[in-house]
Write an enzyme that holds these catalytic residues in place. Structure first.
Site, PDB file in Angstrom:
ATOM      1  CE  LYS A  67      39.517  58.795  46.614  1.00 19.10           C
ATOM      2  NZ  LYS A  67      38.707  58.052  47.580  1.00 19.10           N
ATOM      3  CE  LYS A  91      42.363  49.774  40.908  1.00 17.26           C
ATOM      4  NZ  LYS A  91      41.123  49.423  41.640  1.00 17.26           N
ATOM      5  CE  LYS A 103      39.492  48.363  48.350  1.00 17.37           C
ATOM      6  NZ  LYS A 103      39.219  48.801  46.984  1.00 17.37           N
ATOM      7  CB  THR A 187      33.606  51.156  38.772  1.00 18.52           C
ATOM      8  OG1 THR A 187      34.019  51.918  39.904  1.00 18.52           O
ATOM      9  CG2 THR A 187      34.467  49.921  38.652  1.00 18.52           C
ATOM     10  CG  ASN A 218      28.528  50.620  42.056  1.00 21.25           C
ATOM     11  OD1 ASN A 218      29.459  50.842  41.294  1.00 21.25           O
ATOM     12  ND2 ASN A 218      27.748  51.577  42.514  1.00 21.25           N
ATOM     13  CB  SER A 355      37.273  58.611  43.905  1.00 18.23           C
ATOM     14  OG  SER A 355      36.240  57.805  44.425  1.00 18.23           O
TER      15      SER A 355
HETATM   16  P1  NAD Z   1      28.783  45.340  45.021  1.00 20.08           P
HETATM   17  O1  NAD Z   1      28.708  45.049  46.459  1.00 20.08           O
HETATM   18  O2  NAD Z   1      27.920  46.420  44.465  1.00 20.08           O
HETATM   19  O3  NAD Z   1      28.458  44.012  44.175  1.00 20.08           O
HETATM   20  C1  NAD Z   1      29.141  42.810  44.353  1.00 20.08           C
HETATM   21  C2  NAD Z   1      28.432  41.757  43.521  1.00 20.08           C
HETATM   22  O4  NAD Z   1      29.152  40.534  43.607  1.00 20.08           O
HETATM   23  C3  NAD Z   1      27.022  41.447  44.008  1.00 20.08           C
HETATM   24  O5  NAD Z   1      26.188  41.221  42.884  1.00 20.08           O
HETATM   25  C4  NAD Z   1      27.191  40.167  44.794  1.00 20.08           C
HETATM   26  O6  NAD Z   1      26.011  39.390  44.834  1.00 20.08           O
HETATM   27  C5  NAD Z   1      28.264  39.493  43.972  1.00 20.08           C
HETATM   28  N1  NAD Z   1      28.997  38.487  44.712  1.00 20.08           N
HETATM   29  C6  NAD Z   1      29.414  38.496  45.994  1.00 20.08           C
HETATM   30  N2  NAD Z   1      30.033  37.343  46.299  1.00 20.08           N
HETATM   31  C7  NAD Z   1      30.036  36.612  45.163  1.00 20.08           C
HETATM   32  C8  NAD Z   1      30.522  35.334  44.815  1.00 20.08           C
HETATM   33  N3  NAD Z   1      31.139  34.564  45.718  1.00 20.08           N
HETATM   34  N4  NAD Z   1      30.351  34.909  43.538  1.00 20.08           N
HETATM   35  C9  NAD Z   1      29.718  35.680  42.634  1.00 20.08           C
HETATM   36  N5  NAD Z   1      29.217  36.895  42.901  1.00 20.08           N
HETATM   37  C10 NAD Z   1      29.380  37.341  44.151  1.00 20.08           C
HETATM   38  O7  NAD Z   1      30.323  45.573  44.714  1.00 20.08           O
HETATM   39  P2  NAD Z   1      30.974  46.370  43.508  1.00 20.08           P
HETATM   40  O8  NAD Z   1      31.209  47.751  43.953  1.00 20.08           O
HETATM   41  O9  NAD Z   1      30.213  46.095  42.261  1.00 20.08           O
HETATM   42  O10 NAD Z   1      32.407  45.666  43.442  1.00 20.08           O
HETATM   43  C11 NAD Z   1      32.629  44.482  42.690  1.00 20.08           C
HETATM   44  C12 NAD Z   1      34.120  44.347  42.408  1.00 20.08           C
HETATM   45  O11 NAD Z   1      34.558  45.505  41.709  1.00 20.08           O
HETATM   46  C13 NAD Z   1      34.994  44.249  43.670  1.00 20.08           C
HETATM   47  O12 NAD Z   1      36.100  43.415  43.399  1.00 20.08           O
HETATM   48  C14 NAD Z   1      35.473  45.662  43.861  1.00 20.08           C
HETATM   49  O13 NAD Z   1      36.700  45.732  44.569  1.00 20.08           O
HETATM   50  C15 NAD Z   1      35.646  46.079  42.405  1.00 20.08           C
HETATM   51  N6  NAD Z   1      35.653  47.529  42.249  1.00 20.08           N
HETATM   52  C16 NAD Z   1      34.566  48.288  42.562  1.00 20.08           C
HETATM   53  C17 NAD Z   1      34.644  49.660  42.417  1.00 20.08           C
HETATM   54  C18 NAD Z   1      33.478  50.564  42.692  1.00 20.08           C
HETATM   55  O14 NAD Z   1      33.610  51.766  42.516  1.00 20.08           O
HETATM   56  N7  NAD Z   1      32.336  50.047  43.081  1.00 20.08           N
HETATM   57  C19 NAD Z   1      35.822  50.258  41.961  1.00 20.08           C
HETATM   58  C20 NAD Z   1      36.906  49.449  41.639  1.00 20.08           C
HETATM   59  C21 NAD Z   1      36.808  48.084  41.784  1.00 20.08           C
END
Ligand code: NAD
Length: 426
Positions: A67, A91, A103, A187, A218, A355
């Site tokens: 996953k 995780k 992934k 998350t 997100n 999920s």
């Molecule tokens: P997203 O695409 O919704 O948001 C990413 C955010 O990071 C945006 O605001 C973007 O502008 C910002 N960003 C991108 N590059 C950047 C930089 N260089 N410096 C600062 N900000 C930057 O993504 P998300 O789903 O919120 O994921 C964010 C993190 O959380 C990732 O590492 C992802 O792997 C992790 N994550 C997300 C989920 C999920 O369910 N969405 C689950 C587990 C982990």
């Protein structure tokens, strides 16, 4: 700097000092089970053909089907996808979810593609991966710059290929296509439950606790609002363009409102649809990490706190919402400074937990209420956070190592239970 996967393996090496694991299991966990690289041709709106590079890695499936999310980002590469799959393996084990880790990703800037081009690319990715994924093999989900709409296209494409509706092949789908209530906020809500469980142990109450969050997507934006509503003072947030800082605290619902309308983070206070700027300063993403706050939350990308800037970090508590924002070299520097790092494989596990709930609902065909989803999420996050905390106390180790020890014992049990089957049959 080490490759991401080599850096990820350092965490495994460290945890192995505290848990007795058979050599076979250790050897298996050092390498991904399978890595697939694909080229995806897309007919662009102007009639030209463009080929994109995509990846999917299934790291370990000893505890169940693999996953993990799919990332659309210009810096996606095989090393990054392999290490993200490694983290997913640990995780799922840390949270006792019956999945292995995987992934995927495509190297592109999604902001440069039209909606139609993005749909062709998403469907093309599934065409290329159709034999590598499946509801009982490997189940993709959203990650950076992918969302429910993209997951819907992917599930639909897989169902077209298989000539039957198979909602359980992808999670994070639109509700109308079999998605789960609460998945989009899972998350952030999971991270919130971990913060609420751990901060009181450090004697930190919401009122008076200042917070800085890097990444306003997100995960980061939803968490900012949950913390704001619980009484924390969120003083700084940023996105890829940079950040804002206001010592008196930001009105997060207003900041979210303008971000949705203008695509940029702005320090504003809104009344109805009228938003006025408040007193604030502009900070870069690097400066945000170095602010004098109680809680720092990296919620954007990996490798943000490294050996180069770890000595500049002032926040005593770092909750890793992003995957891999702190390198193992930085870990050592932060530990010397007495900074507590609460690891990604625990803090951001709410996403994979819901999920899993979505997959269970798809398989049973019976859908849960939002209250039921959130209550089960709270139970799981709180229970495993307490376990990891207790492991850290018992063994006098940091919380990251404790989370790996906790996950490793479950993984080793599953690998051991399979006996020698893997050597001969697979
Ligand atoms: P997203 O695409 O919704 O948001 C990413 C955010 O990071 C945006 O605001 C973007 O502008 C910002 N960003 C991108 N590059 C950047 C930089 N260089 N410096 C600062 N900000 C930057 O993504 P998300 O789903 O919120 O994921 C964010 C993190 O959380 C990732 O590492 C992802 O792997 C992790 N994550 C997300 C989920 C999920 O369910 N969405 C689950 C587990 C982990």
């Amino acid at each position: 700097m080490l490759s991401l996967l080599a850096d990820a393996n350092q965490r495994l090496e460290k945890a192995l000092r505290y848990v007795a694991i058979p050599e076979d299991a250790i050897e298996r966990l050092k390498f991904p089970k399978a890595s697939l690289t694909v080229s995806i041709p897309v007919r662009m709106d102007d009639g030209s053909l463009k080929v994109f590079q995509g990846y999917r890695v299934r790291y370990d499936d000893s505890r169940g089907p693999t996953k993990g999310g799919v990332r659309f980002h210009p810096s996606v590469n095989l090393d990054e996808v392999q290490s993200l799959a490694f983290w997913m393996t640990f995780k799922c084990a840390a949270l006792n979810i019956p999945f292995g880790g995987a992934k995927g990703g495509i190297t592109l800037n999604p902001k440069e593609l039209s909606r139609f081009e993005l749909e062709s690319l998403s469907r093309g990715y599934i065409n290329a991966l159709a034999d590598f994924i499946g509801p009982d093999i490997d189940i993709p989900a959203p990650d950076v710059y992918t969302n429910a709409m993209i997951m819907g296209w992917m599930m639909d494409q897989y169902s077209i290929i298989q000539r039957q509706i198979i909602p359980g092949v992808v999670t994070g789908k639109p509700i109308s296509m079999g998605g789960s209530l609460g998945r989009e906020t899972a998350t952030a809500l999971g991270a919130f439950f971990t913060i609420q469980t751990l901060l009181p142990k450090f004697g930190q109450a919401p009122q008076g606790t200042t917070v800085a969050i890097q990444g306003f997507g997100n995960a980061g934006a939803v968490l900012a609002e949950l913390l704001f509503k619980a009484g924390y003072k969120v003083v700084a947030v940023s996105d890829s363009q940079g950040g804002i800082y206001a010592s008196q605290g930001l009105d997060i619902p207003s900041v979210r409102h303008t971000k949705e309308a203008t695509r940029s983070v702005q320090a504003v206070y809104c009344q109805g649809s009228v938003c006025n700027a408040i007193e604030h300063s502009v900070v870069t993403n690097a400066e945000l990490l170095e602010l004098e706050v109680d809680v720092l939350i990296p919620a954007a990308l990996e490798n943000q706190i490294t050996a180069a800037n770890a000595h500049l970090i002032k926040a005593p508590y770092i909750f890793e919402v992003a995957n891999g924002p702190v390198t193992s070299e930085a870990d050592a520097i932060l530990a010397e400074k007495g900074i507590q790092v609460i690891p990604d494989i625990l803090v951001n596990a709410g996403g994979v937990t819901v999920s899993y709930f979505e997959w269970v609902q798809n398989k049973s065909g019976f859908y849960w209420s939002l209250e039921e989803v959130n209550q089960r999420l709270q139970d799981k996050m709180t229970e495993e956070t307490e376990w990891i905390w207790a492991t850290a106390q018992d063994l006098a180790i940091d919380l990251r190592t404790a989370a790996y020890v906790h996950a490793l014992s479950r993984l080793a049990e599953a690998i051991g239970a399979q006996g020698t089957r893997k050597d001969y049959i697979k």
